[in-house]
Write an enzyme that holds these catalytic residues in place. Structure first.
Site, short mmCIF file in Angstrom:
data_model
loop_
_atom_site.label_atom_id
_atom_site.label_comp_id
_atom_site.label_asym_id
_atom_site.label_seq_id
_atom_site.Cartn_x
_atom_site.Cartn_y
_atom_site.Cartn_z
CB CYS A 6 11.44 -13.52 43.80
SG CYS A 6 10.21 -13.67 45.11
CD GLU A 42 18.89 -14.66 44.92
OE1 GLU A 42 18.09 -13.88 45.49
OE2 GLU A 42 18.59 -15.30 43.89
CG HIS A 102 14.99 -15.62 46.41
ND1 HIS A 102 15.26 -14.32 46.06
CD2 HIS A 102 13.71 -15.63 46.85
CE1 HIS A 102 14.19 -13.58 46.27
NE2 HIS A 102 13.23 -14.35 46.76
#
Length: 597
Positions: free
Chosen positions: A405, A534, A532
């Site tokens: 990001c 994750e 993102h």
């Protein structure tokens, strides 16, 4: 509105202190139930008045977790998704703000026919209806309606703001009948160092308060630093009106993956089967074996890999909960013990050298000694120059680097300044007057409002380059769907200048207007992603960008790619095992070992 007879509800409440581990315990309970072949969903209730977690500072409640539908929610929903391998929606996070907003909207429409709108019955009814409605929403890939709903009530029993929720569940237990509702209370058993004796009084007081409010716990889960002595268990049993077998010891463990096994070893599943009349055999099957193997493996790792996490919220590790989990999943997959070096990005800036030289040199020493560098997402100008210094060092020293990001946007700024020699290059978020606005405001953003105005949720990224490292790590796919949370993005008008110098935008959105993935030529691993990754990482399915970072940091990326990425942990975890029938495919659980180059 009554639920179907088969839906079972398990409410998890907490006492004595907040942050006691209700989220991990709720996730672990769900994991045990799912391992027996049941479909499980989860709801998190946050008693704060905010509509959602989107406008919080990470120092308030930790990171903001983003769901497929763009919901900005509490990080506990991340635990549910990772433990249970499910996909939740924004309505699985219920806040006081959402409930009051829905009731006030009804009142404005005239739905209450001139009645006085009150906390009881209107707010409490709205809570119950929300829970019943959301419990039926499928969360597994197979689209089957859940059979069990685990509900975590945030905060601590006795808090003034959680009272309407406690009252709602007091009524709810009678509405759905006793055999369909169960309450787990998580409490603290402190052990003061002065005496070394385990104290039960805080738990007694917490349960007395809960019972006074009309809820009787079926299981008391005691958080403690050392195993509960039998005498302590019996004392809690006697004073809290439960059998000794209903007092469960949840001792501190080396890995959170041990918690489901810890609960199962104490007969939690057998108790649920009797108490909730569950239609299953009581032995949790192979899915729990994978948790045991995972936790055993994490305890036995010998090789180390260090990652420098360069961010601005490093004083509170929950600010990067999903990032840390994604790194852990990847390090486990390559059989390395992870060491995260937390670096406050402001400490890398020249100003710190003047004001606090010791802090400056310590930060740089950490950065230089790490095997890989990660710059995660963030907002605001503080510390951005420090991140750019870290990215510059990673690029020049050929250290494996992943920017997520804002980390990707700053990698673009760094390259523009130092390779393209646009000294003024910046993001318009930090310098609206920049001559070279390489990162610009997004058209979707409404500057008048902060909440829910970002590009949020699952969006598609199309790979434009067949030779992309990240494309190969994803399994040589044409596109990926990942979750986003950002307001600014790379200026597409300037992309040719970067491409000419070997800085490639290998992933774009469907329209080709938004730059999603960057890679740099002649570097072992220099990758940036606008999304993102994750948020979709799982213990047995590590997120490819993080997996690549760990492989490169451990010096194993090239051999892995040469072998055709056959050893990817994603390939060993069956497509169907995300559903609720673990026996169908996980006959054997093995994460491949990548020990030889």
């Amino acid at each position: 509105m009554f639920p179907s007879a088969t839906m079972k509800y398990i409410l998890v409440t907490g006492g004595v202190i907040s942050g006691i581990g209700k989220g991990i315990i709720a996730s672990s309970v769900g994991t045990i139930l799912k391992s027996c072949g049941l479909h499980v969903t989860a709801i998190k209730i946050d008693p704060y008045i905010n509509i959602d977690a989107g406008t919080f500072s990470p120092y308030e409640h930790g990171e903001v977790f983003v769901l497929d539908d763009g919901g900005e929610v509490d990080l506990d929903l991340g635990n549910y998704e990772r433990f249970l391998d499910i996909r939740l929606t924004k309505d699985n996070n219920l806040t006081t703000g959402k409930i009051y907003q829905s009731v006030i909207n009804k009142e404005r429409r005239g739905d209450y026919l001139g009645k006085t709108v009150q906390v009881v019955p209107h707010i409490t009814d709205a809570i119950q209806e929300w829970v019943m409605r959301q419990a039926k929403v499928p969360v597994d890939d197979d689209g089957v309606e859940p059979q069990i709903c685990v509900i975590e009530l945030g905060g601590t029993v006795g808090d003034i703001e959680s009272m309407p929720f406690i009252e709602a569940f007091r009524q709810f237990q009678f509405k759905v009948k006793r055999e369909n509702f169960c309450n787990i209370h998580v409490s603290l058993v402190p052990q003061p160092s002065a005496t070394g004796e385990q104290k039960t009084k805080p738990t007694q007081n917490s349960i007395r308060e809960l019972r006074g409010l009309g809820l009787s716990p079926d299981l008391i889960m005691c958080r403690c630093s050392s195993p509960l002595e039998n005498s302590v268990k019996e004392k809690i049993s006697m004073f809290c009106h439960v059998e000794p077998e209903q007092v469960i010891c949840v001792v501190d463990v080396t890995s959170i993956y041990r918690v489901p096994i810890l609960l199962e070893d104490q007969g939690v599943m057998g108790y649920f089967c009797r108490r909730l009349d569950l239609p299953i055999e009581t032995r949790p099957r192979k899915m729990l074996t994978k948790w045991k193997e995972m936790s055993d493996r994490s305890d036995r790792l010998l090789e180390h890999c260090s990652i420098a996490l360069v961010g601005k919220y490093t004083k509170f590790t929950d600010s990067y909960a999903s990032v840390i989990k994604a790194l852990e999943h990847s390090s486990l997959a390559i059989s390395h013990k992870l060491e995260i070096k937390y670096i406050d990005s402001a400490d890398l800036e020249p100003n710190t050298l003047q004001e606090e030289p010791v802090k400056y040199h310590e930060a740089w020493q950490k950065l230089c000694s790490a095997d890989g560098i990660l710059v995660p997402g963030g907002f605001g100008v503080r510390g951005t120059e420090g991140k750019i210094h870290a990215i510059n060092w990673a690029r020049k020293q050929k250290k494996p680097f992943l920017g997520v990001c804002l980390g990707m946007q700053l990698a673009v700024c760094e390259f523009a300044r130092n390779v393209l020699e646009w000294k003024d290059a910046n993001s318009t978020e930090f310098d609206p007057e920049s001559k070279y606005p390489v990162v610009i405001d997004m058209p979707e953003h409404n500057p008048g409002q902060m909440g829910g105005t970002m590009r949020l949720g699952k969006r598609r990224t199309i790979f434009k380059n067949n030779n992309s490292i990240l494309r190969r790590l994803y399994g040589d796919v044409d596109h990926v769907d990942e979750r986003h949370r950002h307001r600014f993005e790379v200026n597409p008008e300037l992309k040719e200048h970067f491409e000419a110098k070997g800085f490639h935008f290998v992933g774009e959105d469907i329209e080709g207007e938004r730059m999603e993935v960057i890679e740099l030529d002649d570097h072992p691993y220099f990758v940036g992603v606008q999304y993102h990754p994750e948020f979709t990482s799982r213990p047995i399915k590590p997120s490819p960008p993080y997996f690549g970072l760990l492989l490169a940091s451990a010096g194993k990326l090239q051999s892995y790619l040469q072998k055709g990425c056959r050893l990817s942990p994603r390939d060993t975890y069956s497509d169907r095992s995300g559903g609720s029938s673990p026996d169908s495919e996980i006959a054997e659980f093995k994460i491949p070992s990548i020990t030889q180059d």
